[in-house]
Scaffold this active site. Structure first.
Site, PDB file in Angstrom:
ATOM      1  N   LYS A  22       0.843  -1.209   0.000  1.00 21.98           N
ATOM      2  CA  LYS A  22       0.000   0.000   0.000  1.00 21.98           C
ATOM      3  C   LYS A  22       0.880   1.262   0.000  1.00 21.98           C
ATOM      4  CE  LYS A  22      -1.646   1.672   4.058  1.00 21.98           C
ATOM      5  NZ  LYS A  22      -1.299   3.087   4.269  1.00 21.98           N
ATOM      6  N   ASN A  23       1.854   1.294   0.911  1.00 19.11           N
ATOM      7  CA  ASN A  23       2.641   2.521   1.046  1.00 19.11           C
ATOM      8  C   ASN A  23       3.571   2.762  -0.133  1.00 19.11           C
ATOM      9  OD1 ASN A  23       1.347   3.030   3.398  1.00 19.11           O
ATOM     10  ND2 ASN A  23       3.077   2.583   4.750  1.00 19.11           N
ATOM     11  N   CYS A 116      -4.280  12.417  13.396  1.00 17.99           N
ATOM     12  CA  CYS A 116      -5.062  11.183  13.419  1.00 17.99           C
ATOM     13  C   CYS A 116      -4.776  10.490  14.730  1.00 17.99           C
ATOM     14  CB  CYS A 116      -4.729  10.296  12.237  1.00 17.99           C
ATOM     15  SG  CYS A 116      -3.120   9.536  12.360  1.00 17.99           S
ATOM     16  N   ARG A 121       0.833  14.433  12.989  1.00 21.47           N
ATOM     17  CA  ARG A 121       1.125  14.328  11.554  1.00 21.47           C
ATOM     18  C   ARG A 121       1.250  15.678  10.852  1.00 21.47           C
ATOM     19  NH1 ARG A 121      -0.724   8.422   9.947  1.00 21.47           N
ATOM     20  NH2 ARG A 121       0.895   8.778   8.436  1.00 21.47           N
ATOM     21  N   ASP A 307       5.419   0.687  11.973  1.00 21.09           N
ATOM     22  CA  ASP A 307       4.204   0.018  11.509  1.00 21.09           C
ATOM     23  C   ASP A 307       4.151  -1.465  11.910  1.00 21.09           C
ATOM     24  OD1 ASP A 307       3.424   2.396  10.471  1.00 21.09           O
ATOM     25  OD2 ASP A 307       3.681   1.868   8.365  1.00 21.09           O
ATOM     26  N   ARG A 399      -8.266  -0.501   5.532  1.00 23.09           N
ATOM     27  CA  ARG A 399      -7.512   0.587   4.894  1.00 23.09           C
ATOM     28  C   ARG A 399      -6.218   0.058   4.265  1.00 23.09           C
ATOM     29  NH1 ARG A 399      -5.510   4.464   8.711  1.00 23.09           N
ATOM     30  NH2 ARG A 399      -4.264   4.823   6.846  1.00 23.09           N
TER      31      ARG A 399
HETATM   32  C1  UD1 Z   1       4.709   6.963   6.378  1.00 20.10           C
HETATM   33  C2  UD1 Z   1       3.841   5.728   6.311  1.00 20.10           C
HETATM   34  C3  UD1 Z   1       3.409   5.297   7.704  1.00 20.10           C
HETATM   35  C4  UD1 Z   1       4.611   5.130   8.602  1.00 20.10           C
HETATM   36  C5  UD1 Z   1       5.493   6.359   8.566  1.00 20.10           C
HETATM   37  C6  UD1 Z   1       6.791   6.185   9.331  1.00 20.10           C
HETATM   38  C7  UD1 Z   1       2.747   6.003   4.177  1.00 20.10           C
HETATM   39  C8  UD1 Z   1       1.491   6.303   3.450  1.00 20.10           C
HETATM   40  N1  UD1 Z   1       2.685   6.045   5.509  1.00 20.10           N
HETATM   41  O1  UD1 Z   1       3.883   7.986   6.930  1.00 20.10           O
HETATM   42  O2  UD1 Z   1       2.697   4.073   7.593  1.00 20.10           O
HETATM   43  O3  UD1 Z   1       4.182   4.919   9.941  1.00 20.10           O
HETATM   44  O4  UD1 Z   1       5.832   6.706   7.206  1.00 20.10           O
HETATM   45  O5  UD1 Z   1       7.505   5.117   8.809  1.00 20.10           O
HETATM   46  O6  UD1 Z   1       3.763   5.691   3.580  1.00 20.10           O
HETATM   47  N2  UD1 Z   1       6.910  14.833  10.447  1.00 20.10           N
HETATM   48  C9  UD1 Z   1       7.102  16.168  10.712  1.00 20.10           C
HETATM   49  N3  UD1 Z   1       6.884  17.055   9.697  1.00 20.10           N
HETATM   50  C10 UD1 Z   1       6.532  16.655   8.434  1.00 20.10           C
HETATM   51  C11 UD1 Z   1       6.351  15.296   8.173  1.00 20.10           C
HETATM   52  C12 UD1 Z   1       6.565  14.400   9.215  1.00 20.10           C
HETATM   53  O7  UD1 Z   1       7.423  16.558  11.823  1.00 20.10           O
HETATM   54  O8  UD1 Z   1       6.362  17.513   7.555  1.00 20.10           O
HETATM   55  C13 UD1 Z   1       7.156  13.850  11.536  1.00 20.10           C
HETATM   56  C14 UD1 Z   1       5.898  13.047  11.869  1.00 20.10           C
HETATM   57  O9  UD1 Z   1       5.106  13.715  12.840  1.00 20.10           O
HETATM   58  C15 UD1 Z   1       6.490  11.760  12.404  1.00 20.10           C
HETATM   59  C16 UD1 Z   1       7.787  11.593  11.590  1.00 20.10           C
HETATM   60  O10 UD1 Z   1       8.065  12.878  11.049  1.00 20.10           O
HETATM   61  O11 UD1 Z   1       6.842  11.926  13.760  1.00 20.10           O
HETATM   62  C17 UD1 Z   1       7.687  10.584  10.463  1.00 20.10           C
HETATM   63  O12 UD1 Z   1       6.622  10.944   9.610  1.00 20.10           O
HETATM   64  P1  UD1 Z   1       6.608  10.551   8.056  1.00 20.10           P
HETATM   65  O13 UD1 Z   1       7.817   9.729   7.752  1.00 20.10           O
HETATM   66  O14 UD1 Z   1       6.353  11.763   7.259  1.00 20.10           O
HETATM   67  O15 UD1 Z   1       5.339   9.612   7.980  1.00 20.10           O
HETATM   68  P2  UD1 Z   1       4.318   9.506   6.786  1.00 20.10           P
HETATM   69  O16 UD1 Z   1       5.015   9.703   5.489  1.00 20.10           O
HETATM   70  O17 UD1 Z   1       3.114  10.313   7.089  1.00 20.10           O
END
Ligand code: UD1
Length: 423
Positions: A22-23, A116, A121, A307, A399
């Site tokens: 999915k990711n 969420c 996030r 995850d 999901r």
């Molecule tokens: C992706 C995965 C999710 C997984 C996560 C971490 C998808 C669709 N989802 O989520 O399943 O749990 O990676 O491996 O691929 N953060 C910031 N600022 C930002 C973006 C992120 O502070 O602009 C922080 C987040 O709060 C979190 C950390 O960075 O603490 C990691 O987030 P991120 O790697 O962006 O996760 P996702 O891409 O949303």
């Protein structure tokens, strides 16, 4: 609504195949919006988040239709429509359309995702990257309005936190930007390497994916190619843990071993054997009757994946001894603890760590899924609990897992899906 009902105590046996990731599918689907023609994407799992992404692509004017096992995406009529809150709130990765909108039209209006159950996030790093590339960004009425009047320019971007999503959005923006983009402190996840491979096959120039420094030389256009999505490492890990929890002995096909090194190492420490049977398949079984308690700390790749944290916790409930599980990625990712405790687990939370005193017999109970991976963890615990476990709010599971209960049933679990009379 539906729930999953399972009767614990059956050893899993047999052979099972991991679905597409999915990711990994989400960024590829967004990338298709950048291409000068239709792409056929194979091995896209039929899960709710990807249906939502298809809906988003259609809202933006693109075609996104399954033709048998192939997802056909045609961006011919892609236009700068608004990415509405109604869709973005149900699936935060819809933020991936931000970069293609900006790259193609110099203009994007995308709803702010919000938080969420597992955490706040934020998307500040996505926006930081796009701003470095020349986008002007304002927030209005819950929407991001990004505008690049002179097109996107290559830039040097240092990410303050390692973010998969921000790395994806910047790669998508940079593929068609003018000049060279360098992303420092980039995410190294397999899904990033997979996206780079797809972009390069389309004619982009991406180097360094899989390291913390990615260099993208912008090109003027991308030409369509067919593509196959990699297997889902999280589903693979979940199935392997299911075998270990039930003292089972199973073969998992399409197991992405290289993407699961951290889990494999922790399996060795816990006394679980995971051995290759041929190029893409592994056999999983317990070495000894008892499991050893093993601590984990979630980290960006190649660390232990957040995850799989909830699923590991379910496993540790059956290991005599104490295991400390530390979550460093998401600030609120212990919602499954209260539900596991309803099944008799002994778990104490302190800050971002949970101490599991394992080895007790869990008893089946009605429990509630709070997020995608928590629902898998509750099912795993139910596989070895005494009596019946009923997991409600199973829409979280749907999901991201494709037919998980059918796969477990084929391996011998007593598990079924039924309408939930409670909700
Ligand atoms: C992706 C995965 C999710 C997984 C996560 C971490 C998808 C669709 N989802 O989520 O399943 O749990 O990676 O491996 O691929 N953060 C910031 N600022 C930002 C973006 C992120 O502070 O602009 C922080 C987040 O709060 C979190 C950390 O960075 O603490 C990691 O987030 P991120 O790697 O962006 O996760 P996702 O891409 O949303």
């Amino acid at each position: 609504m539906e729930r999953i009902v399972l009767e614990g105590g059956r050893r899993l046996n047999g052979r099972v195949k991991v679905s597409g990731s999915k990711n990994a599918s989400l960024p590829i689907m967004a990338a298709c919006l950048l291409v000068d023609g239709p792409c056929d994407i194979e091995n896209v799992p039929r899960v709710k988040d990807l249906q939502t992404m298809c809906q988003m692509l259609r809202l933006l004017g693109a075609t996104a239709e399954y033709q048998g096992q192939i997802l056909h995406i045609d961006p011919a009529k892609f236009s700068d429509q608004i990415a509405p809150y109604e869709l973005v709130k149900t699936m935060r990765a819809s933020i991936y359309v931000l970069a293609p909108l900006l790259a193609r039209f110099g203009n994007a209006r995308v709803a702010l995702p919000g938080g969420c159950a597992i955490g706040l996030r934020p998307i500040d790093q996505h926006l930081k990257g796009l701003k470095c590339m020349g986008a002007e960004v304002v927030m209005e009425h819950g929407y991001i309005h990004a505008h690049a009047p002179h097109g996107l320019q290559g830039a040097e971007i240092y990410l303050d936190v390692v973010s998969v999503g921000a790395t994806v959005n910047i790669m998508l923006a940079a593929a068609l930007a003018k000049g060279k983009t360098i992303v420092e402190h980039a995410a190294c996840e397999p899904e990033i390497i997979h996206l780079a491979g797809f972009l390069n096959a389309l004619g982009a120039k991406v180097q360094g994916a899989g390291t913390s420094r990615i260099v993208i030389e912008g090109v003027t256009h991308l030409s369509p190619v067919p593509h196959r999505i990699i297997p889902d490492r999280i589903e693979a890990g979940t199935l392997a843990i299911a075998a270990a929890i039930t003292r089972g002995d199973i073969i998992i096909d399409d197991f992405p071993m290289e993407d699961l090194t951290a889990l494999e190492r922790k399996f060795v420490e816990a006394g679980i054997v995971i051995e290759p049977v041929d190029r893409n398949s592994v056999r999983v079984y317990r070495k000894d009757e008892n499991l050893a308690s093993v601590d984990i700390v979630t980290q960006p790749f190649p660390g232990f994946p957040t995850d799989l944290q909830a699923q590991w916790m379910a496993l540790m409930c059956f290991a005599p001894g104490r295991a400390v599980i530390t979550e460093t990625i998401w600030e609120n990712r212990f919602m499954h603890v209260a539900e596991l405790k309803r099944m008799g687990a002994d778990i104490q939370i302190e800050g971002n760590s949970a101490m599991v005193k394992g080895g007790r017999v869990l008893s089946g109970a009605p429990v509630m899924a709070s997020d995608l991976r928590a629902s898998a963890a509750l099912i795993l615990a139910g596989l070895m609990a005494e009596g019946e476990t009923r997991v409600s709010r199973i829409y979280h599971l749907d999901r991201g897992y494709e037919h998980l209960e059918q796969k477990l049933a084929a391996l011998g679990a007593k598990i079924r899906r039924e309408p939930d009379p409670g909700i």
